[in-house]
Motif scaffolding. Structure first.
Motif, PDB file in Angstrom:
ATOM      1  N   SER A   2      -1.618 -11.539  77.592  1.00  0.00           N
ATOM      2  CA  SER A   2      -1.138 -11.243  78.941  1.00  0.00           C
ATOM      3  C   SER A   2       0.042 -10.285  78.923  1.00  0.00           C
ATOM      4  O   SER A   2       0.756 -10.157  77.927  1.00  0.00           O
ATOM      5  CB  SER A   2      -0.733 -12.543  79.635  1.00  0.00           C
ATOM      6  OG  SER A   2       0.427 -13.074  79.039  1.00  0.00           O
ATOM      7  N   ALA A   3       0.223  -9.645  80.078  1.00  0.00           N
ATOM      8  CA  ALA A   3       1.332  -8.698  80.211  1.00  0.00           C
ATOM      9  C   ALA A   3       2.671  -9.405  80.077  1.00  0.00           C
ATOM     10  O   ALA A   3       3.623  -8.845  79.537  1.00  0.00           O
ATOM     11  CB  ALA A   3       1.241  -7.980  81.554  1.00  0.00           C
ATOM     12  N   SER A   4       2.746 -10.653  80.530  1.00  0.00           N
ATOM     13  CA  SER A   4       4.020 -11.367  80.446  1.00  0.00           C
ATOM     14  C   SER A   4       4.453 -11.583  78.999  1.00  0.00           C
ATOM     15  O   SER A   4       5.643 -11.563  78.700  1.00  0.00           O
ATOM     16  CB  SER A   4       3.948 -12.699  81.189  1.00  0.00           C
ATOM     17  OG  SER A   4       2.996 -13.550  80.589  1.00  0.00           O
ATOM     18  N   LYS A   5       3.500 -11.779  78.085  1.00  0.00           N
ATOM     19  CA  LYS A   5       3.864 -11.923  76.670  1.00  0.00           C
ATOM     20  C   LYS A   5       4.432 -10.614  76.138  1.00  0.00           C
ATOM     21  O   LYS A   5       5.388 -10.617  75.371  1.00  0.00           O
ATOM     22  CB  LYS A   5       2.649 -12.354  75.844  1.00  0.00           C
ATOM     23  CG  LYS A   5       2.287 -13.804  76.030  1.00  0.00           C
ATOM     24  CD  LYS A   5       1.212 -14.224  75.065  1.00  0.00           C
ATOM     25  CE  LYS A   5       0.898 -15.697  75.245  1.00  0.00           C
ATOM     26  NZ  LYS A   5      -0.104 -16.163  74.289  1.00  0.00           N
ATOM     27  N   ARG A   6       3.853  -9.511  76.551  1.00  0.00           N
ATOM     28  CA  ARG A   6       4.358  -8.210  76.112  1.00  0.00           C
ATOM     29  C   ARG A   6       5.721  -7.918  76.731  1.00  0.00           C
ATOM     30  O   ARG A   6       6.577  -7.314  76.092  1.00  0.00           O
ATOM     31  CB  ARG A   6       3.336  -7.121  76.433  1.00  0.00           C
ATOM     32  CG  ARG A   6       2.178  -7.128  75.448  1.00  0.00           C
ATOM     33  CD  ARG A   6       1.145  -6.093  75.834  1.00  0.00           C
ATOM     34  NE  ARG A   6       0.126  -5.918  74.822  1.00  0.00           N
ATOM     35  CZ  ARG A   6      -0.874  -6.758  74.597  1.00  0.00           C
ATOM     36  NH1 ARG A   6      -0.984  -7.874  75.298  1.00  0.00           N
ATOM     37  NH2 ARG A   6      -1.769  -6.498  73.652  1.00  0.00           N
ATOM     38  N   GLN A   7       5.920  -8.342  77.961  1.00  0.00           N
ATOM     39  CA  GLN A   7       7.232  -8.159  78.591  1.00  0.00           C
ATOM     40  C   GLN A   7       8.296  -8.992  77.881  1.00  0.00           C
ATOM     41  O   GLN A   7       9.416  -8.525  77.658  1.00  0.00           O
ATOM     42  CB  GLN A   7       7.157  -8.518  80.079  1.00  0.00           C
ATOM     43  CG  GLN A   7       6.370  -7.511  80.889  1.00  0.00           C
ATOM     44  CD  GLN A   7       6.080  -7.981  82.304  1.00  0.00           C
ATOM     45  OE1 GLN A   7       6.278  -9.144  82.647  1.00  0.00           O
ATOM     46  NE2 GLN A   7       5.592  -7.062  83.130  1.00  0.00           N
ATOM     47  N   ARG A   8       7.944 -10.221  77.517  1.00  0.00           N
ATOM     48  CA  ARG A   8       8.885 -11.051  76.746  1.00  0.00           C
ATOM     49  C   ARG A   8       9.164 -10.418  75.392  1.00  0.00           C
ATOM     50  O   ARG A   8      10.290 -10.437  74.902  1.00  0.00           O
ATOM     51  CB  ARG A   8       8.331 -12.471  76.573  1.00  0.00           C
ATOM     52  CG  ARG A   8       8.460 -13.331  77.791  1.00  0.00           C
ATOM     53  CD  ARG A   8       8.289 -14.831  77.515  1.00  0.00           C
ATOM     54  NE  ARG A   8       7.301 -15.164  76.517  1.00  0.00           N
ATOM     55  CZ  ARG A   8       6.034 -15.513  76.771  1.00  0.00           C
ATOM     56  NH1 ARG A   8       5.614 -15.591  78.000  1.00  0.00           N
ATOM     57  NH2 ARG A   8       5.207 -15.815  75.785  1.00  0.00           N
ATOM     58  N   LYS A  11      11.521  -7.518  75.889  1.00  0.00           N
ATOM     59  CA  LYS A  11      12.874  -8.046  76.092  1.00  0.00           C
ATOM     60  C   LYS A  11      13.480  -8.502  74.763  1.00  0.00           C
ATOM     61  O   LYS A  11      14.654  -8.264  74.491  1.00  0.00           O
ATOM     62  CB  LYS A  11      12.839  -9.203  77.091  1.00  0.00           C
ATOM     63  CG  LYS A  11      14.192  -9.733  77.450  1.00  0.00           C
ATOM     64  CD  LYS A  11      14.100 -10.833  78.505  1.00  0.00           C
ATOM     65  CE  LYS A  11      15.491 -11.355  78.827  1.00  0.00           C
ATOM     66  NZ  LYS A  11      15.440 -12.480  79.758  1.00  0.00           N
ATOM     67  N   CYS A  26       9.289 -14.255  69.389  1.00  0.00           N
ATOM     68  CA  CYS A  26       8.087 -14.447  70.200  1.00  0.00           C
ATOM     69  C   CYS A  26       6.987 -15.210  69.461  1.00  0.00           C
ATOM     70  O   CYS A  26       5.909 -15.434  70.018  1.00  0.00           O
ATOM     71  CB  CYS A  26       7.560 -13.099  70.669  1.00  0.00           C
ATOM     72  SG  CYS A  26       8.678 -12.283  71.829  1.00  0.00           S
ATOM     73  N   TRP A  36       1.813  -3.954  69.082  1.00  0.00           N
ATOM     74  CA  TRP A  36       2.276  -4.003  70.465  1.00  0.00           C
ATOM     75  C   TRP A  36       3.386  -2.975  70.717  1.00  0.00           C
ATOM     76  O   TRP A  36       3.451  -2.372  71.783  1.00  0.00           O
ATOM     77  CB  TRP A  36       2.797  -5.386  70.807  1.00  0.00           C
ATOM     78  CG  TRP A  36       1.755  -6.438  71.025  1.00  0.00           C
ATOM     79  CD1 TRP A  36       0.410  -6.325  70.813  1.00  0.00           C
ATOM     80  CD2 TRP A  36       1.984  -7.763  71.482  1.00  0.00           C
ATOM     81  NE1 TRP A  36      -0.213  -7.507  71.104  1.00  0.00           N
ATOM     82  CE2 TRP A  36       0.731  -8.420  71.525  1.00  0.00           C
ATOM     83  CE3 TRP A  36       3.113  -8.479  71.846  1.00  0.00           C
ATOM     84  CZ2 TRP A  36       0.585  -9.733  71.940  1.00  0.00           C
ATOM     85  CZ3 TRP A  36       2.966  -9.788  72.254  1.00  0.00           C
ATOM     86  CH2 TRP A  36       1.727 -10.414  72.307  1.00  0.00           C
ATOM     87  N   GLU A  41       2.787   0.368  77.490  1.00  0.00           N
ATOM     88  CA  GLU A  41       3.360  -0.667  78.363  1.00  0.00           C
ATOM     89  C   GLU A  41       4.641  -1.245  77.747  1.00  0.00           C
ATOM     90  O   GLU A  41       5.655  -1.415  78.436  1.00  0.00           O
ATOM     91  CB  GLU A  41       2.331  -1.776  78.565  1.00  0.00           C
ATOM     92  CG  GLU A  41       2.841  -2.978  79.310  1.00  0.00           C
ATOM     93  CD  GLU A  41       1.833  -4.118  79.321  1.00  0.00           C
ATOM     94  OE1 GLU A  41       2.238  -5.212  79.741  1.00  0.00           O
ATOM     95  OE2 GLU A  41       0.673  -3.925  78.905  1.00  0.00           O
ATOM     96  N   SER A  45       8.503  -0.690  78.957  1.00  0.00           N
ATOM     97  CA  SER A  45       9.326  -1.873  79.255  1.00  0.00           C
ATOM     98  C   SER A  45      10.630  -1.845  78.469  1.00  0.00           C
ATOM     99  O   SER A  45      11.694  -2.129  79.021  1.00  0.00           O
ATOM    100  CB  SER A  45       8.561  -3.158  78.936  1.00  0.00           C
ATOM    101  OG  SER A  45       7.503  -3.338  79.839  1.00  0.00           O
TER     102      SER A  45
END
Length: 122
Positions: A2-8, A11, A26, A36, A41, A45
């Motif tokens: 998911s995109a949220s895992k990549r956003q985390r 970060k 992570c 990644w 993306e 980010s």
């Protein structure tokens, strides 16, 4: 994933300073992390998060800069302070003044080039 895992993950890169450290935080493999890290993306980010971090730092520094200049000026003017320290304070203020002038000049030159480029494109 998911995109949220990549956003985390993005970060974690910014907060920990490296892809390897972000992988550990992570709980992903190093090979996945480096794969990644090449994705647009994640790159975007990380760039956005770094900009936000630098913007916050810049705001803090702007807020503190007046007090910093006052402190250096106080040191420079205090006759009880070691003369070498007073000289260093004075030289610091002069140096920062010249650097600010250079930055202003550079900013004006960049703006002129950008206007010229827009005229050329338009």
């Amino acid at each position: 994933m998911s995109a949220s895992k990549r956003q985390r993950f993005a970060k974690a890169i910014v907060e920990n300073g490296s892809v390897g450290a972000a992988a550990e935080v992570c709980n992903i493999s190093t090979s996945t992390a480096y794969r990644w890290a090449k994705e647009q993306e994640v790159i975007d980010s990380v760039r956005q998060l770094k900009r936000a971090k630098m913007s916050a730092l810049s705001a803090y520094m702007t807020k503190a800069s007046g007090k910093a200049v006052d402190t250096v000026t106080t040191i420079m003017n205090d006759e009880e302070v070691n003369p070498q320290t007073r000289l260093q304070a004075a030289m610091f203020l002069i140096k920062i003044g010249y650097e600010r002038l250079d930055m202003d000049d550079l900013e004006k030159r960049i703006e002129a080039l950008e206007e010229e480029a827009q005229d050329y494109q338009g």
